[in-house]
Design an enzyme around this catalytic site. Structure first.
Site, PDB file in Angstrom:
ATOM      1  N   GLY A 190       0.787  -1.228   0.000  1.00 34.27           N
ATOM      2  CA  GLY A 190       0.000   0.000   0.000  1.00 34.27           C
ATOM      3  C   GLY A 190       0.816   1.273   0.000  1.00 34.27           C
ATOM      4  CB  SER A 191       2.878   2.848  -1.393  1.00 35.39           C
ATOM      5  OG  SER A 191       2.813   1.820  -2.355  1.00 35.39           O
TER       6      SER A 191
END
Length: 223
Positions: A190-191
């Protein structure tokens, strides 16, 4: 049946996970009831399937006959399109920022958005706040890759860690000749990916658009 290709960044993790789950299920089979063993096996299978899904590496090849076109470097959702002063690489010069938020359900491989040459690649430590927020671009752990397109335009691609992501992998190196269809790097769990263009760049996406890495054309450089 099409097999799932696993990205090289996930292969060691999957092997370790397999070993841990096998050992844990073995202990459960010895010390607990068969019903508990079955439930634990199902739960282990769900965990393994999710990790395989996260590290999937789809084969994507795009044919682009115009070097001024910019291909999305990542899967995700467009969360910002705005002029901003970029201090870290461009020394406060005003640039057009396009930000892509990647959830844990997106493919997390990153691609080069244009063909050209890597002028600079640098990593900076930072916090791990939610990548959805604008300040994550300057406060979170990040890797910045400055690319000069074949037409001479400089664009910046920035990989940003999020609240869960703890490791950014960047393959770009100064002086490398790069091209679309090649992986720029990988961000784990996640980013966000930010891009910084000249102000006269023509943008083809809008806030809220869902885009596909190495498939969606997101901009045209004024070259």
């Amino acid at each position: 049946m099409k097999l799932i290709r696993i990205h090289k960044e996930g292969r060691i993790i999957l092997l370790i996970l397999l070993f841990v789950l096998f050992a844990f299920n073995l202990l459960v089979s010895i010390y607990y009831s068969s019903k508990t063993f079955v439930l634990n096996t199902v739960f282990s299978g769900v965990i393994l399937a999710f990790v395989m899904f996260f590290f999937r590496n789809p084969s994507r090849i795009i044919e682009v006959d115009d070097d001024s076109l910019v291909v999305a470097p990542a899967d995700g959702t467009i969360v910002a399109i705005e002029p901003t002063e970029e201090d870290e690489i461009f020394g406060g010069e005003k640039r057009l920022q396009v930000s892509i938020f990647m959830s844990i359900f997106n493919v997390h491989a990153n691609w080069y958005p244009v063909c050209g040459k890597v002028l600079k690649a640098q990593h900076r430590s930072g916090s791990h706040k939610g990548a959805y927020f604008p300040k994550s671009s300057i406060e979170n752990e990040r890797s910045s890759v400055l690319i000069q397109s074949r037409g001479g335009t400089q664009i910046l691609v920035r990989q940003i860690a999020g609240a869960i992501a703890r490791r950014i992998v960047t393959y770009a190196r100064e002086g490398k000749e790069c091209r679309i269809n090649e992986h720029l790097g990988f961000i784990k769990f996640g980013s966000r990916v930010d891009m910084f263009f000249p102000l006269n760049t023509e943008i083809y996406v809008q806030n809220g658009d869902k885009i596909i890495g190495n498939e969606t054309i997101i901009a045209r450089l004024n070259e």
